[in-house]
Design an enzyme around this catalytic site. Structure first.
Site, PDB file in Angstrom:
ATOM      1  N   LEU A  38       0.801  -1.340  -0.096  1.00  0.00           N
ATOM      2  CA  LEU A  38      -0.143   0.202   0.051  1.00  0.00           C
ATOM      3  C   LEU A  38       0.736   1.184  -0.025  1.00  0.00           C
ATOM      4  O   LEU A  38       2.067   1.312   0.724  1.00  0.00           O
ATOM      5  CB  LEU A  38      -0.924   0.108   1.195  1.00  0.00           C
ATOM      6  CG  LEU A  38      -1.822  -1.112   1.142  1.00  0.00           C
ATOM      7  CD1 LEU A  38      -2.635  -0.968   2.608  1.00  0.00           C
ATOM      8  CD2 LEU A  38      -2.799  -1.347   0.069  1.00  0.00           C
ATOM      9  N   HIS A  39       0.425   2.272  -0.675  1.00  0.00           N
ATOM     10  CA  HIS A  39       1.065   3.591  -0.665  1.00  0.00           C
ATOM     11  C   HIS A  39      -0.070   4.723  -0.782  1.00  0.00           C
ATOM     12  O   HIS A  39      -1.148   4.128  -0.783  1.00  0.00           O
ATOM     13  CB  HIS A  39       2.037   3.644  -1.863  1.00  0.00           C
ATOM     14  CG  HIS A  39       1.415   3.354  -3.336  1.00  0.00           C
ATOM     15  ND1 HIS A  39       0.411   4.202  -3.999  1.00  0.00           N
ATOM     16  CD2 HIS A  39       1.144   2.221  -4.058  1.00  0.00           C
ATOM     17  CE1 HIS A  39      -0.071   3.754  -4.971  1.00  0.00           C
ATOM     18  NE2 HIS A  39       0.295   2.433  -4.787  1.00  0.00           N
ATOM     19  N   ASP A  40       0.382   5.809  -0.904  1.00  0.00           N
ATOM     20  CA  ASP A  40      -0.548   7.114  -0.788  1.00  0.00           C
ATOM     21  C   ASP A  40      -1.494   7.123  -1.880  1.00  0.00           C
ATOM     22  O   ASP A  40      -2.888   7.571  -1.481  1.00  0.00           O
ATOM     23  CB  ASP A  40      -0.040   8.243  -0.583  1.00  0.00           C
ATOM     24  CG  ASP A  40       0.514   8.536   0.982  1.00  0.00           C
ATOM     25  OD1 ASP A  40       0.204   7.646   1.688  1.00  0.00           O
ATOM     26  OD2 ASP A  40       1.376   9.553   0.985  1.00  0.00           O
ATOM     27  N   HIS A  42      -3.325   4.420  -2.577  1.00  0.00           N
ATOM     28  CA  HIS A  42      -4.477   3.775  -2.055  1.00  0.00           C
ATOM     29  C   HIS A  42      -5.356   4.511  -1.012  1.00  0.00           C
ATOM     30  O   HIS A  42      -6.257   4.383  -0.606  1.00  0.00           O
ATOM     31  CB  HIS A  42      -4.081   2.483  -1.295  1.00  0.00           C
ATOM     32  CG  HIS A  42      -3.474   1.283  -2.270  1.00  0.00           C
ATOM     33  ND1 HIS A  42      -2.133   1.362  -2.412  1.00  0.00           N
ATOM     34  CD2 HIS A  42      -3.979   0.436  -3.026  1.00  0.00           C
ATOM     35  CE1 HIS A  42      -1.752   0.196  -3.068  1.00  0.00           C
ATOM     36  NE2 HIS A  42      -2.930  -0.125  -3.636  1.00  0.00           N
ATOM     37  N   LYS A 162      -8.341   5.093 -12.116  1.00  0.00           N
ATOM     38  CA  LYS A 162      -7.007   4.969 -12.690  1.00  0.00           C
ATOM     39  C   LYS A 162      -6.817   3.615 -13.682  1.00  0.00           C
ATOM     40  O   LYS A 162      -6.610   3.739 -14.809  1.00  0.00           O
ATOM     41  CB  LYS A 162      -6.002   4.869 -11.672  1.00  0.00           C
ATOM     42  CG  LYS A 162      -4.675   4.852 -12.246  1.00  0.00           C
ATOM     43  CD  LYS A 162      -3.888   5.876 -12.795  1.00  0.00           C
ATOM     44  CE  LYS A 162      -2.553   5.771 -13.254  1.00  0.00           C
ATOM     45  NZ  LYS A 162      -1.917   4.524 -13.393  1.00  0.00           N
ATOM     46  N   LEU A 197      -1.061   9.570 -10.681  1.00  0.00           N
ATOM     47  CA  LEU A 197      -0.201   9.313  -9.806  1.00  0.00           C
ATOM     48  C   LEU A 197      -0.136   7.636 -10.074  1.00  0.00           C
ATOM     49  O   LEU A 197      -1.155   7.048  -9.951  1.00  0.00           O
ATOM     50  CB  LEU A 197      -0.685   9.582  -8.401  1.00  0.00           C
ATOM     51  CG  LEU A 197      -0.587  10.956  -8.066  1.00  0.00           C
ATOM     52  CD1 LEU A 197      -0.764  11.132  -6.332  1.00  0.00           C
ATOM     53  CD2 LEU A 197       0.703  11.669  -8.335  1.00  0.00           C
TER      54      LEU A 197
END
Ligand code: PAF
Length: 297
Positions: A38-40, A42, A162, A197
């Protein structure tokens, strides 16, 4: 965190019962399916799920069925501890993180029965990743079956805009298979430069970042034509991307957002009559980027 179907079903049922007992007649349960790492990016999925639901469930499962190359599956980052912290920070209540053998007993010779994404899964991203969307549909259908809360709760599942093709396919799957889940799209997040992103952007140097802007510029160009009621000049939009040195355009198409059918030459010759979706993919060495934009008449 739960790792088995029985445990996670009990956790969800208990929480729903608690909410009902506390006077909520129809608790809303939102699922954010993920493959972890997970990253920002998400963060937006969780933020919307948190805002719209009483209970937020996250699944973390690296799904072998959606990788066309076994080595990509093996090398996919697995960062469970950090992911659990992030889910908590993002406001998730319950995490379902099963092992491969739990989801697919007998893997790699299982599952025998899989979901086919049909023609929608064979075009665009599916053309370069055969079987990918069948794998996505199979795991998402399983996750919905496992994590769907008991009545009187309502169930929603969150997918990023996205991955527009994935979003269209799972929406169609829910309809075609009569699965009682509301699909909630989450808007794509762009950098101030316009770049969508993506975790792949970190592999771009400054030069690559600049070249990648061709994708969003081409999409904005089409969106402006659509809002001005002008003919959508798809060749000119493709040229915006091709004008960037070393950038290799894979596809730029304008499609119906629900069926993913490309607009016909006749439809493209006239101003847009209803909402359409522009999809683009290009190699901006060393990464392949995708982007999309809804075009409103
Ligand atoms: O978008 C993803 O991360 C995956 O395709 C999903 C929906 C979690 C299914 O494995």
């Amino acid at each position: 965190m739960a790792t088995t179907t029985t445990d996670v079903k009990t956790l969800i049922a208990d929480k729903v019962a608690e909410l009902v007992a506390a006077g909520n007649p129809s608790p809303r349960v939102g699922l954010v399916p993920t493959m972890g790492a997970l990253h920002d990016g998400h963060g937006a999925l969780f933020e919307q799920a948190r805002a719209e639901n009483d209970l937020v469930v996250a699944s973390i499962f690296v799904n072998p069925l959606q990788f066309d190359q076994p080595e990509d599956f093996e090398h996919y980052p697995r960062t469970l501890e950090a992911d659990l912290e992030l889910v908590t920070r993002y406001g998730g209540d319950i995490v379902f993180a099963p092992a491969t053998e739990h989801m697919y007993p007998g893997f790699p010779n299982a599952p025998q029965i899989r979901v086919s994404a049909g023609e929608m899964g064979r075009v665009f991203e599916g053309a370069s990743r055969p079987g990918h969307f069948d794998g996505v549909c199979t795991v998402v259908a399983k996750l919905w079956n496992i994590l769907m809360p008991p009545a009187p709760a309502a169930f929603r599942s969150y997918f990023g805009q996205k991955d527009a093709q994935q979003l269209a396919i799972v929406t169609r799957m829910a309809q075609d298979l009569n699965i009682e889940v509301e699909i909630r799209p989450v808007s794509l997040v762009r950098a101030p430069t316009g770049l969508a992103l993506s975790s792949r952007n970190v592999r771009l140097d400054d030069h690559g970042m600049e070249k990648a802007l061709g994708l969003s510029q081409a999409l904005h160009y089409l969106a402006d034509l659509a809002t001005r009621g002008e003919r959508l000049d798809i060749s000119a939009a493709r040229d915006i991307i091709r004008a960037q040195e070393n950038v290799e355009l894979d596809y730029l198409e304008i499609v119906d957002p629900t069926t993913l059918q490309p607009l016909t030459a006749q439809q493209l010759a006239m101003p847009l009559e209803r909402e359409a979706l522009a999809l683009v993919a290009a190699w901006v060495p060393p990464v392949r980027l995708i982007d999309n934009m809804l075009l409103a008449p």
